[in-house]
Motif scaffolding. Structure first.
Motif, mmCIF file in Angstrom:
data_model
loop_
_atom_site.group_PDB
_atom_site.id
_atom_site.type_symbol
_atom_site.label_atom_id
_atom_site.label_comp_id
_atom_site.label_asym_id
_atom_site.label_seq_id
_atom_site.Cartn_x
_atom_site.Cartn_y
_atom_site.Cartn_z
ATOM 1 N N PRO A 1 0.845 -1.196 0.000
ATOM 2 C CA PRO A 1 0.000 0.000 0.000
ATOM 3 C C PRO A 1 0.884 1.251 0.000
ATOM 4 N N VAL A 2 0.729 2.087 -1.018
ATOM 5 C CA VAL A 2 1.571 3.268 -1.206
ATOM 6 C C VAL A 2 0.677 4.496 -1.304
ATOM 7 N N VAL A 3 1.140 5.610 -0.733
ATOM 8 C CA VAL A 3 0.474 6.892 -0.937
ATOM 9 C C VAL A 3 1.466 7.822 -1.625
ATOM 10 N N LEU A 4 0.998 8.434 -2.701
ATOM 11 C CA LEU A 4 1.807 9.368 -3.482
ATOM 12 C C LEU A 4 1.270 10.776 -3.274
ATOM 13 N N PHE A 5 2.168 11.757 -3.171
ATOM 14 C CA PHE A 5 1.719 13.142 -3.030
ATOM 15 C C PHE A 5 2.814 14.090 -3.495
ATOM 16 N N ARG A 6 2.386 15.254 -3.970
ATOM 17 C CA ARG A 6 3.302 16.292 -4.428
ATOM 18 C C ARG A 6 3.277 17.448 -3.436
ATOM 19 N N THR A 7 4.443 17.824 -2.937
ATOM 20 C CA THR A 7 4.531 18.931 -1.986
ATOM 21 C C THR A 7 4.658 20.262 -2.720
ATOM 22 N N ALA A 8 4.653 21.344 -1.961
ATOM 23 C CA ALA A 8 4.618 22.689 -2.547
ATOM 24 C C ALA A 8 5.830 22.985 -3.422
ATOM 25 N N ASP A 9 6.943 22.311 -3.156
ATOM 26 C CA ASP A 9 8.143 22.531 -3.967
ATOM 27 C C ASP A 9 8.111 21.757 -5.284
ATOM 28 N N GLY A 10 7.009 21.051 -5.549
ATOM 29 C CA GLY A 10 6.857 20.308 -6.791
ATOM 30 C C GLY A 10 7.359 18.887 -6.736
ATOM 31 N N LYS A 11 7.968 18.487 -5.635
ATOM 32 C CA LYS A 11 8.551 17.156 -5.530
ATOM 33 C C LYS A 11 7.475 16.111 -5.256
ATOM 34 N N VAL A 12 7.602 14.966 -5.937
ATOM 35 C CA VAL A 12 6.701 13.840 -5.699
ATOM 36 C C VAL A 12 7.327 12.933 -4.649
ATOM 37 N N ASN A 13 6.509 12.493 -3.699
ATOM 38 C CA ASN A 13 6.954 11.624 -2.624
ATOM 39 C C ASN A 13 6.063 10.394 -2.565
ATOM 40 N N ALA A 14 6.615 9.309 -2.015
ATOM 41 C CA ALA A 14 5.848 8.069 -1.870
ATOM 42 C C ALA A 14 6.154 7.454 -0.517
ATOM 43 N N LEU A 15 5.104 7.212 0.264
ATOM 44 C CA LEU A 15 5.245 6.624 1.594
ATOM 45 C C LEU A 15 4.395 5.366 1.687
ATOM 46 N N VAL A 16 4.731 4.521 2.653
ATOM 47 C CA VAL A 16 3.836 3.414 3.000
ATOM 48 C C VAL A 16 2.533 4.024 3.514
ATOM 49 N N ASP A 17 1.408 3.511 3.041
ATOM 50 C CA ASP A 17 0.118 4.149 3.301
ATOM 51 C C ASP A 17 -0.466 3.716 4.646
ATOM 52 N N ARG A 18 0.227 4.068 5.720
ATOM 53 C CA ARG A 18 -0.288 3.825 7.070
ATOM 54 C C ARG A 18 0.371 4.797 8.042
ATOM 55 N N CYS A 19 -0.445 5.373 8.881
ATOM 56 C CA CYS A 19 0.103 6.209 9.945
ATOM 57 C C CYS A 19 0.644 5.306 11.048
ATOM 58 N N CYS A 20 1.802 5.651 11.585
ATOM 59 C CA CYS A 20 2.418 4.829 12.630
ATOM 60 C C CYS A 20 1.734 4.985 13.980
ATOM 61 N N HIS A 21 0.735 5.877 14.066
ATOM 62 C CA HIS A 21 0.031 6.069 15.335
ATOM 63 C C HIS A 21 -1.111 5.069 15.479
ATOM 64 N N ARG A 22 -2.132 5.164 14.640
ATOM 65 C CA ARG A 22 -3.273 4.263 14.729
ATOM 66 C C ARG A 22 -3.613 3.608 13.385
ATOM 67 N N GLN A 23 -2.676 3.659 12.462
ATOM 68 C CA GLN A 23 -2.737 2.910 11.204
ATOM 69 C C GLN A 23 -3.842 3.343 10.245
ATOM 70 N N LEU A 24 -4.362 4.550 10.390
ATOM 71 C CA LEU A 24 -5.239 5.057 9.343
ATOM 72 C C LEU A 24 -4.409 5.228 8.074
ATOM 73 N N PRO A 25 -4.949 4.894 6.896
ATOM 74 C CA PRO A 25 -4.210 5.193 5.663
ATOM 75 C C PRO A 25 -3.871 6.684 5.579
ATOM 76 N N LEU A 26 -2.615 6.991 5.305
ATOM 77 C CA LEU A 26 -2.226 8.387 5.163
ATOM 78 C C LEU A 26 -2.892 9.032 3.956
ATOM 79 N N SER A 27 -3.335 8.225 3.025
ATOM 80 C CA SER A 27 -4.049 8.753 1.863
ATOM 81 C C SER A 27 -5.388 9.372 2.248
ATOM 82 N N CYS A 28 -5.845 9.142 3.473
ATOM 83 C CA CYS A 28 -7.062 9.786 3.973
ATOM 84 C C CYS A 28 -6.779 11.177 4.519
ATOM 85 N N GLY A 29 -5.512 11.578 4.503
ATOM 86 C CA GLY A 29 -5.112 12.853 5.061
ATOM 87 C C GLY A 29 -5.079 13.970 4.033
ATOM 88 N N THR A 30 -4.335 15.028 4.358
ATOM 89 C CA THR A 30 -4.263 16.213 3.507
ATOM 90 C C THR A 30 -2.802 16.593 3.255
#
Length: 357
Positions: free
Chosen positions: A46-75
């Motif tokens: 499970p991967v979450v992709l996102f582009r930050t304000a500097d234009g860079k694309v990033n990819a993280l494992v799609d889980r928060c290390c706190h309570r495991q909600l998919p980070l793709s549910c975030g902002t």
């Protein structure tokens, strides 16, 4: 081109993976990344992709290390990706840099990250065989997304079928005469009897087919002013993560059909097939063409016809897989058009078993 690097505590794919590793796969088309996170499962990860304000694309494992909600549910925020449950903010390498209401951030407050490179309007992601392994190569380049004289567009499809069935389909264009009668097909007998040459070099397969003195299919006639009969070529290059398919035609008995500098009508297709699971995949495709007049109108025709063609392929391949599941104990035969696909399957099998040439 933008590049993102994996964090020291990344979560690598297991060595027992059923997919070839130490490979760049396409994770997204650049145009898919907007102001919202993009969730995608790639090679069972499970991967979450996102582009930050500097234009860079990033990819993280799609889980928060706190309570495991998919980070793709975030902002997405200027500094990273904020979890949609309790607001933990993660930067592009997966490190938690802010916890609302808490000054101290635990050392373990981080998630896995992946190497990603954005180039040629594509986002490539590296899946390595070893923990924290740096990429061994750069991602493949594809010049026809910026080549003068060519225009392109594309899309992404989700298939409920294994990725190698898509490979099989793309490496065997004899099916065009039966599946794609109304677009890029043409006479079925001509396709099944086309002159064909198949070669293997390293981890790639090349299939070249010529159909001389044939009738132009509907897509070709709509996009180019052919006079009558055509000499047609199909050149397919298979690589583990993608295929490049160069097709087109010239008026019969004009340019040599095997001359790389021939004129006429060209369609340069990029087909990036990334496994999702053992039974599903993502199919990222683009089509570039070379119109000399009515450029945007012709591009729209070619891309729309291509999309319709791939809709037809999707119906066939998913129906094929459903039937394979029903008859999973039944063997299948091979015929002459399967040579390229069978060679590609042998390459995939060898790489999955960890063997190199």
């Amino acid at each position: 081109m933008s590049t993102s690097h994996v964090s020291p505590q990344s979560e690598p794919v297991s060595k027992a993976s059923e997919f070839p590793l130490d490979t760049w796969y396409v994770a997204a088309q650049s145009k898919e990344l907007s102001d919202k996170p993009l969730a995608r499962t790639l090679l069972n990860q499970p991967v979450v992709l996102f582009r930050t304000a500097d234009g860079k694309v990033n990819a993280l494992v799609d889980r928060c290390c706190h309570r495991q909600l998919p980070l793709s549910c975030g902002t997405i925020e200027a500094k990273g990706l904020r979890c949609g449950y309790h607001g933990l903010l993660f930067d592009g390498i997966g490190k938690c840099i802010e916890i609302p209401g808490q000054e101290k951030i635990p050392r373990k407050a981080q998630v896995g990250a992946f190497h990603v490179v954005e180039q040629d309007e594509l986002v490539w992601i590296w899946f390595g065989a070893d923990t924290n392994k740096e990429p061994l190569t750069s991602p493949p380049r594809y010049p026809y997304h910026s080549e003068p004289g060519f225009v392109f567009d594309g899309d992404v499809y989700h298939y409920n079928a294994p990725y190698q069935l898509v490979h099989d389909n793309l490496l065997d264009l004899s099916h065009l005469g039966y599946v794609h009668l109304h677009t890029i097909g043409g006479d079925a007998n001509t396709h099944m009897n086309a002159q064909m040459d198949v070669t293997t070099e390293g981890d790639s397969v090349k299939v070249v087919r010529y159909m001389r003195n044939s009738t132009p299919p509907p897509t070709y006639s709509a996009a180019y002013p052919f006079k009558d009969k055509i000499d047609r070529w199909q050149q397919i290059e298979f690589f583990v993560s993608h295929l490049r398919i160069w097709t087109g035609a010239v008026d019969v008995n004009t340019d040599a059909v095997d001359d790389p500098n021939r004129g006429g009508f060209h369609m340069r297709g990029l087909h990036c097939v990334t496994p999702e699971t053992s039974e599903s995949c993502h199919y990222f495709w683009t089509m570039a063409t070379n119109p000399s007049t009515n450029i945007e109108e012709t591009k729209a025709k070619v891309v729309d016809q291509t999309r319709f063609t791939f809709d037809e392929d999707k119906i066939v391949i998913e129906a094929q897989f459903k039937n394979m599941q029903k008859f999973d104990d039944q063997s299948m035969i091979d015929i002459h058009v399967d040579t390229g696909a069978n060679q590609a399957r042998r390459i995939i099998k060898r790489l999955c078993e960890g063997e190199t040439l």
